[in-house]
Design an enzyme around this catalytic site. Structure first.
Site, PDB file in Angstrom:
ATOM      1  N   HIS A  25       1.124 -12.620  -1.696  1.00  0.00           N
ATOM      2  CA  HIS A  25       1.364 -11.192  -1.914  1.00  0.00           C
ATOM      3  C   HIS A  25       0.045 -10.439  -2.013  1.00  0.00           C
ATOM      4  CE1 HIS A  25       5.692 -10.196  -3.199  1.00  0.00           C
ATOM      5  NE2 HIS A  25       5.731 -11.334  -2.521  1.00  0.00           N
ATOM      6  N   GLU A  56       7.366  -7.842   3.676  1.00  0.00           N
ATOM      7  CA  GLU A  56       7.876  -6.644   3.015  1.00  0.00           C
ATOM      8  C   GLU A  56       6.832  -5.535   3.105  1.00  0.00           C
ATOM      9  OE1 GLU A  56       7.047  -9.323   0.897  1.00  0.00           O
ATOM     10  OE2 GLU A  56       8.931 -10.432   0.992  1.00  0.00           O
TER      11      GLU A  56
END
Length: 324
Positions: free
Chosen positions: A43, A112
């Protein structure tokens, strides 16, 4: 209650929830507790500020190579927008060399907006993201051979690129997916399938799309060990409310602040009604992991501050039931 003999149990290192030193220490504790593999998230941002971390995954993997003997997999890396697939290929090759024979698998997914929009290049719709992912996987596979690669595709250009440090055996590329198109893509081009859902139909779709029976299916789940079950439920809601957001919302919200706004709708009852195991009843945790029957492995992440208590609980009360 016991799970199939073939299933193994790993620990899921959450880069959103812990800093790099803590992650390496958790990996050591996981090995000591009897977990047999590691997943690690990739991330740029945490989902919420309550989680509050986002170390660079490839640096952490370098530290893991010297800290444990466990195999490691990214769960998952998006090789399409934030990081060019040629760079992901180099990172994967070096990780595989450092970890040693058969200790690294590259998990890949379509990503995402939370992590991928940061360069300001826009966030494509889902069908385009999958098209980009498929092309990126092709580029990565070519580069991991160690041969010189030139590629002129719809989304990516690579000119005269060669990786000089590659492992002796190819890095397996496992693909994540939760929608029909993504799962079918995983079946077509992946060496395995990764998912956060104990969904037998998703596994069947992966197999129908080309995922042969020898190609592994690996799952992930989150739990919250706490001696006070009500406190465990609150902890899950406060630290990981994003798990309960529906549909494609987690793929399109761009910042932790947006996730916090959406997560204001999440209640303790959402946690109670979910398959997330909370508290210190070993049977509840065994049931949660046994839902992954038919998978090759399931990786568990502890939500909440009592990480040492979690590892001791799993070492003494949970893993012995699952592996007996």
């Amino acid at each position: 209650m016991s799970a199939p003999e073939a299933m193994t149990y790993g620990y899921f290192l959450a880069c959103e929830d812990y800093g790099p030193h803590e992650l390496v220490e958790q990996a050591r504790m996981a090995e000591q507790a009897g977990f047999t593999s590691l997943w690690i998230s990739d991330h740029y941002h945490p989902w919420t500020t309550a989680q509050g971390h986002s170390p660079f995954v490839w640096s952490v993997i370098g530290a893991l190579a010297g800290a444990t003997s466990l195999p490691v997999q990214t769960a998952v890396t998006c090789p399409t927008v934030r990081t060019h697939p040629a760079v992901v290929a180099q990172a994967a090759a070096t990780s595989a060399v450092m970890l040693g024979e058969d200790r690294f698998r590259l998990g890949l997914g379509s990503g995402e907006a939370l992590n991928e929009h940061i360069l300001g290049t826009g966030w494509p719709e889902a069908s385009v993201r999958l098209e980009m992912l498929e092309e990126a996987i092709g580029v990565i596979k070519q580069l991991l051979t160690g041969k010189e690669v030139s590629h002129y595709g719809r989304h990516y250009t690579v000119e005269n690129a060669r990786l000089f440090d590659v492992p002796d055996t190819p890095v397996p590329l496992d693909v994540a997916g939760f929608g029909e198109a993504a799962i079918e893509l995983a079946g077509r081009v992946g060496d395995g399938f990764v998912t956060m859902d104990a969904d037998a139909e998703a596994v069947a779709r992966f197999r129908r799309a080309g995922g042969a029976s020898f190609q592994p299916v690996r799952g992930g789940t989150k739990v919250c060990y706490d001696t006070d079950r009500a406190n465990a439920v609150r902890t899950v809601r406060e630290r990981w409310p994003n798990m309960f957001l529906p549909g494609e919302l987690p793929q399109v919200l761009p910042t932790p602040a947006h996730f916090e706004q959406a997560s204001a709708l999440v209640t303790d009852q959402h946690v109670e009604d979910s398959p997330v195991a909370c508290g210190d009843d070993p049977e509840e945790h065994v049931r949660a992991l046994s839902a992954y029957a038919g998978f090759d492995a399931v990786h568990v992440n502890q939500i909440g501050p009592d990480v040492r208590g979690f590892f001791d609980f799993y070492r003494t009360k949970v893993l012995p039931q699952l592996t007996s």
